[in-house]
Design an enzyme around this catalytic site. Structure first.
Site, mmCIF file in Angstrom:
data_model
loop_
_atom_site.group_PDB
_atom_site.id
_atom_site.type_symbol
_atom_site.label_atom_id
_atom_site.label_comp_id
_atom_site.label_asym_id
_atom_site.label_seq_id
_atom_site.Cartn_x
_atom_site.Cartn_y
_atom_site.Cartn_z
ATOM 1 N N GLU A 188 0.806 -1.225 0.000
ATOM 2 C CA GLU A 188 0.000 0.000 0.000
ATOM 3 C C GLU A 188 0.843 1.281 0.000
ATOM 4 O O GLU A 188 0.831 2.048 0.968
ATOM 5 C CB GLU A 188 -0.963 0.011 1.200
ATOM 6 C CG GLU A 188 -1.981 -1.111 1.162
ATOM 7 C CD GLU A 188 -3.015 -1.023 2.297
ATOM 8 O OE1 GLU A 188 -2.788 -0.298 3.270
ATOM 9 O OE2 GLU A 188 -4.064 -1.697 2.184
ATOM 10 N N GLU B 106 -6.276 -8.346 0.194
ATOM 11 C CA GLU B 106 -6.651 -8.309 1.611
ATOM 12 C C GLU B 106 -8.134 -7.948 1.693
ATOM 13 O O GLU B 106 -8.594 -7.089 0.946
ATOM 14 C CB GLU B 106 -5.894 -7.207 2.364
ATOM 15 C CG GLU B 106 -4.396 -7.360 2.394
ATOM 16 C CD GLU B 106 -3.710 -6.214 3.141
ATOM 17 O OE1 GLU B 106 -4.390 -5.401 3.792
ATOM 18 O OE2 GLU B 106 -2.476 -6.132 3.062
HETATM 19 C C1 GAL Z 1 -4.111 -2.709 5.483
HETATM 20 C C2 GAL Z 1 -2.679 -3.195 5.567
HETATM 21 C C3 GAL Z 1 -2.584 -4.464 6.403
HETATM 22 C C4 GAL Z 1 -3.335 -4.287 7.694
HETATM 23 C C5 GAL Z 1 -4.770 -3.908 7.377
HETATM 24 C C6 GAL Z 1 -5.640 -3.753 8.595
HETATM 25 O O1 GAL Z 1 -4.169 -1.392 5.037
HETATM 26 O O2 GAL Z 1 -2.178 -3.454 4.287
HETATM 27 O O3 GAL Z 1 -1.236 -4.771 6.639
HETATM 28 O O4 GAL Z 1 -2.703 -3.314 8.459
HETATM 29 O O5 GAL Z 1 -4.764 -2.684 6.704
HETATM 30 O O6 GAL Z 1 -6.973 -3.416 8.233
#
Ligand code: GAL
Ligand code: ZN
Length: 667
Positions: free
Chosen positions: A152, A301
């Site tokens: 990100e 994710e």
């Molecule tokens: C994302 C990040 C992850 C984790 C997640 C939590 O932005 O890539 O590593 O922190 O948020 O919601």
């Protein structure tokens, strides 16, 4: 090491896994549970710098080898992240210049990720050393199916080094001060520059030309940093191993089309935070992500029920995550990975959703993912070689977005919300849409919408003109073609060089704080936020589609929307920011007159997604009931097989609350 060949699975389900948080004796428990869950892939390593290289050049890769092979023995493949989003303490203390500087000129604190200056030479060197070693070590591991660069990208650095590189970048682009001063109209407020060193990094509002160049420079900096890593990885990877980055949907810190150009595949991190899935908005975000490369993508994710960073970290409703997983697949994702597998005992994210809690036991949400995993496994082959196909494109342009966001003129003129106003009716009609950059090919599209393409140069004019000449239907929205590539006004009335296409020009524009009636040929409604007064120039071929009713006097009886019939194509100019109902009526008519129709008849909240097999055009429909009520969808005259219920269906399909169907035509 396992000798199994890389998985040929099409639909993957997985999780982010951090074996470095746990003693290796506990891994087997995790991995057995993963297998029970039906996980086919994990992403690892993306924040593990201090475990992979505890001191300069001291590489410790065995633990990760061990994790990868243990997973492989349980039929789980690995995506490896390069851990550059988490530069370790030892590196930062050896090279304090690595730490990024914030807008106030202060060094950011170590320990919260992305604390690096993207242009720091010491950071580039440390990155190169580690990524090269990882590439050499893991690059040919058959169980590593893909790589993610960093995590990100988002930090903007304002340090002296970035500042001087920015000045060099400007020198390279403009060559002379005269050129820069002219194109930025720097005589305005005595900004005239006589030395490159005088040019600041803009903080807050500044010269629009300077602001746009700074954004380009930031994108270029990240693109170079990403490319540095790609170039070190690629020579060590087999052909089918891809490299990605996990983007953040509508985040606008970087030009994502530029960033995606160097990647094999894009992926994104889909978080709801507080509240629940908004299916139309999420559909658009998937379409946006797919459009970065016009290719299938991964959801790298997504939240396992809850996050830890929203105002209220409420859970999704039971069954909602399943609708989301299938929505992603319907929109062209080939994988859904939950973040994260197991709650770490300490660290900033203790309360985030996980599949396994801190005691090592499955949380109730585990069961829902188990169902999704089993469906993915069973239906995976149906999706082999399939992709989303659209005859409608919405143009999204980061430069136009930045330009408008810096000079909104109306506090509620939000670029994305305005784009969504054009997107929503197509989504409601279940007409597939691609969201693409204005510079991508327009082949195959019948309708192109440019909701607020404010920055238009000659190339874009030619591109749009060719589309219309080939019979395309083009819809231009408010604020089109006001500016050039320097973020300067065209010395013409909008839509400037596009006026031959519209047959009409914008006489003036108004930010409005009272609704303005709009009386259309096919609808009546209101303009909110924004209204442009249009003058028809080419009376032979241009007709008003809607006019304004009485309001502020300036708009009374004036033209709001026009249509210009070309020999082959059609061009609409929409000066009014229409209310939702009027927009729906207007665009529904635009779609049907272009011969673009929706798939099936579905009630609001039920989405029909479609993927088409590339070699024989076999269609797979994913129908998702995003509501908590039973719903009925009218099919066409074909008979369908529902691969989820195992039933054969004709005429209509009944979907239970949060129900999903995956249909193919019966042969
Ligand atoms: C994302 C990040 C992850 C984790 C997640 C939590 O932005 O890539 O590593 O922190 O948020 O919601
Ligand atoms: Zn910097």
């Amino acid at each position: 090491m396992s000798t199994q060949s890389p998985s040929r699975k099409v639909l993957h389900i997985g999780a982010a896994y951090y074996p470095e948080h746990w003693k290796s004796e506990q891994w087997l428990n995790d991995i057995r549970l993963m297998q029970e869950l039906g996980i086919s892939v994990v992403r690892m390593g993306e924040f593990a710098w201090s475990s992979l290289e505890p001191s300069a050049g001291n590489f410790q890769f065995e633990w990760l080898d061990h994790a990868i092979s243990l997973l492989a023995l349980h039929n789980i493949r690995t995506v490896l992240g390069t851990p550059t989003a988490a530069p370790p303490a030892w590196l930062v203390s050896e090279h304090p210049e690595i730490l990024a500087t914030n807008e106030e000129g202060k060094k950011v604190q170590f320990g919260n990720r992305c604390h690096y200056c993207v242009n720091s030479s010491a950071f580039h060197e440390a990155t190169a050393r580690l990524v090269k070693a990882m590439a050499e070590h893991f690059g040919s591991n058959p169980n590593v199916i893909g790589w993610q660069i960093d995590n990100e990208f988002n930090r903007i650095c304002y340090c002296e080094h970035c500042h001087s590189l920015f000045q060099e970048y400007l020198k390279d682009r403009y060559k002379t001060f005269d050129e820069l001063n002219r194109r930025w109209t720097t005589a305005y407020w005595s900004q005239t520059y006589s030395d490159w060193k005088q040019i600041p990094i803009p903080i807050g509002p500044h010269n629009p030309g300077l602001m746009l160049e700074w954004k380009r420079f930031v994108t270029q900096s990240y693109r170079k940093f990403q490319k540095l890593q790609i170039d070190l990885l690629k020579p060590h990877l087999n052909e089918q191993v891809w490299v990605t980055h996990n983007f953040m949907g509508w985040f606008d810190g970087l030009d994502h089309y530029e960033m995606a150009a160097d990647l094999d595949m894009v992926s994104w991190d889909w978080y709801i935070g507080m509240g629940h899935n908004e299916p139309v908005f999420s559909s658009a975000t998937h379409d946006l992500t797919r459009g970065f490369k016009k290719k299938n993508f991964w959801v790298m994710e997504t939240q396992p029920n809850t996050v830890n960073w929203a105002k209220i970290n409420n859970p999704l409703y039971k069954g909602e995550a399943r609708t989301m997983a299938w929505q992603a697949i319907g929109k062209g994702a080939d994988a859904v990975l939950y973040w994260q597998w197991r709650s770490a005992l300490n660290g900033q994210e203790q309360f985030h959703g996980t599949l396994i809690d801190q005691s090592g036991q499955p949380r109730p949400f585990f069961e829902e993912v188990k169902q999704i995993a089993s469906e993915f496994r069973q239906l995976s082959s149906l999706f082999e070689n399939t992709q989303v196909e659209s005859r409608v494109a919405v143009m999204n342009d980061y430069e136009s977005r930045w330009s408008i966001s810096w000079q909104k003129h109306h506090r509620d003129f939000d670029y994305v919300a305005h784009l969504m106003a054009y997107y929503r009716p197509f989504c409601q009609l279940n007409i597939p849409v691609d969201i693409i950059s204005p510079d991508q090919s327009l082949e195959g599209y019948k309708i192109v919408l440019a909701p607020s393409l404010t920055i238009v140069d000659e190339k874009r004019v030619a591109h749009l003109k060719a589309f219309v000449e080939n019979g395309g239907h083009l819809v231009l929205g408010s604020r089109t073609a006001v500016k050039n590539r320097d973020n300067a006004f065209h010395p013409l009335r909008p839509p400037a060089f596009l006026t031959p296409l519209t047959g009409a020009e914008v006489e003036d524009f108004y930010a409005i704080n009272e609704d303005v009636p709009v009386i259309g040929n096919w609808f009546t409604g209101k303009a909110r936020i924004w209204a442009e007064r249009i003058r028809i120039i080419d009376h032979d071929f241009t007709l008003p589609v809607a006019t304004y009713g009485s309001s502020n006097g300036w708009l009374d009886g004036q033209v709001a929307i026009t249509v210009h019939n070309h020999q082959a194509g059609i061009v609409y100019y929409v000066g009014a920011y229409l209310d939702e109902t009027a927009m729906f009526a207007f665009l529904k008519r635009v779609a049907s007159s272009a011969g673009v129709n929706g798939m099936f008849e579905a009630p609001v909240g039920v989405h029909v997604y479609r993927r088409v097999r590339t070699y024989d055009r076999k269609e797979v429909f994913v129908i998702v009931n995003h509501t908590q009520a039973e719903q009925l969808v009218k099919l066409d005259n074909n008979t369908y097989d529902d691969h989820i219920s195992g039933k054969r269906i004709a005429g209509q399909i009944r979907l239970s609350p949060y129900g999903v169907a995956v249909l193919t035509k019966t042969i």
